[in-house]
Scaffold this motif. Structure first.
Motif, mmCIF file in Angstrom:
data_model
loop_
_atom_site.group_PDB
_atom_site.id
_atom_site.type_symbol
_atom_site.label_atom_id
_atom_site.label_comp_id
_atom_site.label_asym_id
_atom_site.label_seq_id
_atom_site.Cartn_x
_atom_site.Cartn_y
_atom_site.Cartn_z
ATOM 1 N N THR A 95 0.818 -1.218 0.000
ATOM 2 C CA THR A 95 0.000 0.000 0.000
ATOM 3 C C THR A 95 0.848 1.262 0.000
ATOM 4 O O THR A 95 0.320 2.365 0.007
ATOM 5 C CB THR A 95 -0.922 0.020 1.229
ATOM 6 O OG1 THR A 95 -0.132 -0.092 2.423
ATOM 7 C CG2 THR A 95 -1.926 -1.116 1.175
ATOM 8 N N GLN A 96 2.167 1.095 -0.020
ATOM 9 C CA GLN A 96 3.081 2.229 -0.032
ATOM 10 C C GLN A 96 3.429 2.593 -1.469
ATOM 11 O O GLN A 96 3.670 1.724 -2.298
ATOM 12 C CB GLN A 96 4.350 1.859 0.750
ATOM 13 C CG GLN A 96 5.357 2.976 0.910
ATOM 14 C CD GLN A 96 6.598 2.501 1.665
ATOM 15 O OE1 GLN A 96 7.011 1.359 1.533
ATOM 16 N NE2 GLN A 96 7.183 3.378 2.451
ATOM 17 N N THR A 97 3.473 3.879 -1.769
ATOM 18 C CA THR A 97 3.839 4.302 -3.118
ATOM 19 C C THR A 97 5.343 4.178 -3.307
ATOM 20 O O THR A 97 6.114 4.207 -2.348
ATOM 21 C CB THR A 97 3.421 5.751 -3.375
ATOM 22 O OG1 THR A 97 4.142 6.609 -2.484
ATOM 23 C CG2 THR A 97 1.925 5.941 -3.150
ATOM 24 N N TYR A 98 5.767 4.050 -4.561
ATOM 25 C CA TYR A 98 7.200 3.998 -4.856
ATOM 26 C C TYR A 98 7.906 5.237 -4.301
ATOM 27 O O TYR A 98 9.002 5.155 -3.751
ATOM 28 C CB TYR A 98 7.437 3.919 -6.361
ATOM 29 C CG TYR A 98 7.156 2.574 -6.965
ATOM 30 C CD1 TYR A 98 7.976 1.485 -6.691
ATOM 31 C CD2 TYR A 98 6.084 2.391 -7.831
ATOM 32 C CE1 TYR A 98 7.736 0.251 -7.256
ATOM 33 C CE2 TYR A 98 5.832 1.155 -8.407
ATOM 34 C CZ TYR A 98 6.657 0.089 -8.118
ATOM 35 O OH TYR A 98 6.410 -1.132 -8.679
ATOM 36 N N GLY A 99 7.273 6.381 -4.477
ATOM 37 C CA GLY A 99 7.895 7.637 -4.060
ATOM 38 C C GLY A 99 8.078 7.761 -2.572
ATOM 39 O O GLY A 99 8.955 8.492 -2.106
ATOM 40 N N ASP A 100 7.254 7.059 -1.791
ATOM 41 C CA ASP A 100 7.351 7.134 -0.335
ATOM 42 C C ASP A 100 8.339 6.125 0.240
ATOM 43 O O ASP A 100 8.667 6.180 1.422
ATOM 44 C CB ASP A 100 5.982 6.903 0.309
ATOM 45 C CG ASP A 100 5.064 8.097 0.148
ATOM 46 O OD1 ASP A 100 5.591 9.216 0.004
ATOM 47 O OD2 ASP A 100 3.832 7.917 0.168
ATOM 48 N N SER A 101 8.795 5.190 -0.571
ATOM 49 C CA SER A 101 9.727 4.181 -0.060
ATOM 50 C C SER A 101 11.152 4.715 -0.094
ATOM 51 O O SER A 101 11.484 5.574 -0.906
ATOM 52 C CB SER A 101 9.639 2.898 -0.894
ATOM 53 O OG SER A 101 10.189 3.092 -2.180
ATOM 54 N N SER A 102 11.978 4.194 0.792
ATOM 55 C CA SER A 102 13.398 4.525 0.764
ATOM 56 C C SER A 102 14.072 3.698 -0.318
ATOM 57 O O SER A 102 13.518 2.687 -0.774
ATOM 58 C CB SER A 102 14.033 4.208 2.117
ATOM 59 O OG SER A 102 14.010 2.806 2.348
ATOM 60 N N PRO A 103 15.275 4.080 -0.763
ATOM 61 C CA PRO A 103 15.989 3.237 -1.727
ATOM 62 C C PRO A 103 16.185 1.810 -1.203
ATOM 63 O O PRO A 103 16.025 0.845 -1.951
ATOM 64 C CB PRO A 103 17.323 3.966 -1.902
ATOM 65 C CG PRO A 103 17.006 5.392 -1.610
ATOM 66 C CD PRO A 103 15.979 5.354 -0.520
ATOM 67 N N MET A 104 16.508 1.678 0.084
ATOM 68 C CA MET A 104 16.685 0.349 0.663
ATOM 69 C C MET A 104 15.362 -0.416 0.685
ATOM 70 O O MET A 104 15.311 -1.609 0.384
ATOM 71 C CB MET A 104 17.236 0.469 2.079
ATOM 72 C CG MET A 104 17.448 -0.866 2.780
ATOM 73 S SD MET A 104 18.178 -0.644 4.424
ATOM 74 C CE MET A 104 18.116 -2.345 5.038
ATOM 75 N N GLY A 105 14.280 0.291 1.016
ATOM 76 C CA GLY A 105 12.964 -0.349 1.024
ATOM 77 C C GLY A 105 12.564 -0.828 -0.357
ATOM 78 O O GLY A 105 11.979 -1.905 -0.514
ATOM 79 N N LEU A 106 12.888 -0.033 -1.379
ATOM 80 C CA LEU A 106 12.601 -0.429 -2.756
ATOM 81 C C LEU A 106 13.393 -1.679 -3.134
ATOM 82 O O LEU A 106 12.861 -2.608 -3.752
ATOM 83 C CB LEU A 106 12.941 0.720 -3.708
ATOM 84 C CG LEU A 106 12.698 0.471 -5.203
ATOM 85 C CD1 LEU A 106 11.228 0.205 -5.474
ATOM 86 C CD2 LEU A 106 13.191 1.653 -6.025
ATOM 87 N N ALA A 107 14.666 -1.708 -2.746
ATOM 88 C CA ALA A 107 15.511 -2.877 -3.038
ATOM 89 C C ALA A 107 14.987 -4.112 -2.327
ATOM 90 O O ALA A 107 14.937 -5.207 -2.905
ATOM 91 C CB ALA A 107 16.954 -2.595 -2.619
#
Length: 428
Positions: A151-163
């Motif tokens: 439910t989190q947007t890409y823009g709200d995630s940290s780089p580590m969270g995205l990875a």
């Protein structure tokens, strides 16, 4: 470096480099063991009694760091303390190299010490990669995307969270990465060392790249694992260059092994077997146990589910937002002690969750706003409807929600599946 037989004479540069790396890697393994060697934590406790006072002193008095240097573990391997420790190790290694070079002018080579250093380094790298590989094979390090992530947007995630979301999405890719890292078992034996180093070099380079370019706070450790692989393979660098680029027939050479008594050789081999059995056997057991603790059924809440809000009333009004209480869009409950609420148009927020199933009562406490406490009574309707009534601050609240237990089917990322045939790219 080339292979160093017992009778060879090393060049001055080879001896100087060896003195530096011997001191540097030895201190790094001792002070930054990271759980590589079994039961090494007890020895680390003795070191830390000195280092936890000495390293902040170095940071303040030598490097001029004005803020307080924290010494306790906090999940990051790239803290100020860690960088000051690396700086200190490097300075000690430089001083040691200078003193050692003055005192050891007549020494022809360090073949015996080189063997023992390489043994320590390849065991360190091997065990570290095996440990990291195990948690990937069992998919503990990179878990599947949770309700919170979905439910989190890409823009709200940290780089580590995205990875972590990218890497955790696929069980197959986790298995692939895990097997590549577990293959570091080849580093423990001299006959398979060179092939194992080629695999480990690529593996550690990839891990280091992810840590650097996605801001993962394990840059120090991954960099040193990569450098240790470079150090180990350097002895055969010229040989491998001739083979891969000059098409020259070559023969790989083993690291010179000091003459040992027959019993000592057997003891070392038995130690390796026991160490490997411990790392693989106990490592698998502890990893499975940790996965059950954090992601197994015993960790799940009895109210686990993805809740979509259909109606939200504050003080019997559908529009009131007194005391800055925002309308909910989603309520996400997975584990026993945590829940997450996503208000409409706002970022999600974590809450401490307490459930009393005997009274059908639920308490949600905001971690950031200690005054925001929801005291709620829940009622389960049919298989999907769920109702909450209670108070928050000075207001009454009534919420009607739709509960979905199998929440993954609601999201494209987790319901798309694998497709052999794609007439057009499905890139949304």
């Amino acid at each position: 470096m080339n292979t160093f037989p017992k009778t060879s004479t090393w060049s001055s540069s080879e001896k100087i480099l060896f003195r530096f790396f011997f001191t540097y890697f030895t201190l790094f393994i001792l002070f930054k063991n990271n759980g590589a060697y079994p039961f090494f934590g007890y020895l680390n406790e003795l070191f830390n009694k000195i280092l936890h006072n000495f390293i902040p002193w170095v940071g303040k008095n030598i490097l001029g760091i004005t803020y307080k240097i924290r010494v306790g573990p906090n999940g990051s391997g790239d803290t100020t303390y860690d960088y000051v420790l690396i700086f200190t190790i490097a300075i000690i290694a430089v001083i040691s190299t200078i003193v050692w070079s003055v005192l050891g002018k007549k020494t022809k080579n360090y073949s015996k010490l080189y063997y023992w250093l390489t043994l320590a380094v390849r065991c360190y790298v091997g065990i570290m990669l095996i440990n990291y590989g195990m948690v990937k094979v069992i998919q503990l390090q990179f878990s599947a995307p949770s309700m919170s992530r979905l439910t989190q947007t890409y823009g709200d995630s940290s780089p580590m969270g995205l990875a972590w979301t990218f890497l955790g999405f696929s069980k197959g890719y986790n298995l692939f990465m895990g097997i590549a890292e577990v293959a570091a078992v080849l580093l423990l034996f001299r006959r398979t060392l060179t092939f194992g180093l080629i695999v480990a070099l690529m593996t550690t380079a990839n891990v280091m790249a992810v840590n650097y370019f996605y801001d993962v706070p394990v840059k120090i450790l991954s960099t040193h694992l990569f450098l240790m692989c470079i150090f180990l393979i350097a002895r055969n660098f010229k040989t491998l260059w001739k083979f891969f680029f000059l098409r020259t027939p070559i023969a790989l050479t083993d690291i010179y092994k000091p003459a040992l008594k027959k019993g000592s050789s057997k003891a070392i081999f038995a130690f390796k077997v026991l160490l490997l059995g411990y790392v693989l056997g106990y490592g698998a057991y502890s990893t499975l146990k940790s996965k059950e603790k954090y992601y197994g059924d015993s960790s799940k809440s009895i109210l686990r589910g993805f809740y979509e809000v259909n109606e939200f009333k504050l003080n019997d009004s559908l529009t009131s937002t007194s005391n800055k209480i925002k309308k909910w869009k989603y309520l996400m409950i997975d584990r026993k002690k945590y829940a997450k609420i996503k208000p409409i148009g706002e970022k999600s927020q974590w809450y401490k969750l307490t459930i009393d199933s005997t009274k059908n009562e639920m308490v949600l406490k905001n971690y950031k706003d200690t005054l925001e406490i929801y005291n709620l009574r829940y009622t389960e309707g049919d298989s999907t409807n769920f109702y909450l009534k209670g108070t928050v601050k000075l207001d009454t609240i009534s919420i009607k929600l739709k509960r979905t237990k199998n929440y993954k089917k609601n999201f494209l990322l987790t319901n798309r599946g694998f497709n052999w045939i794609n007439e057009f790219p499905f890139n949304r």
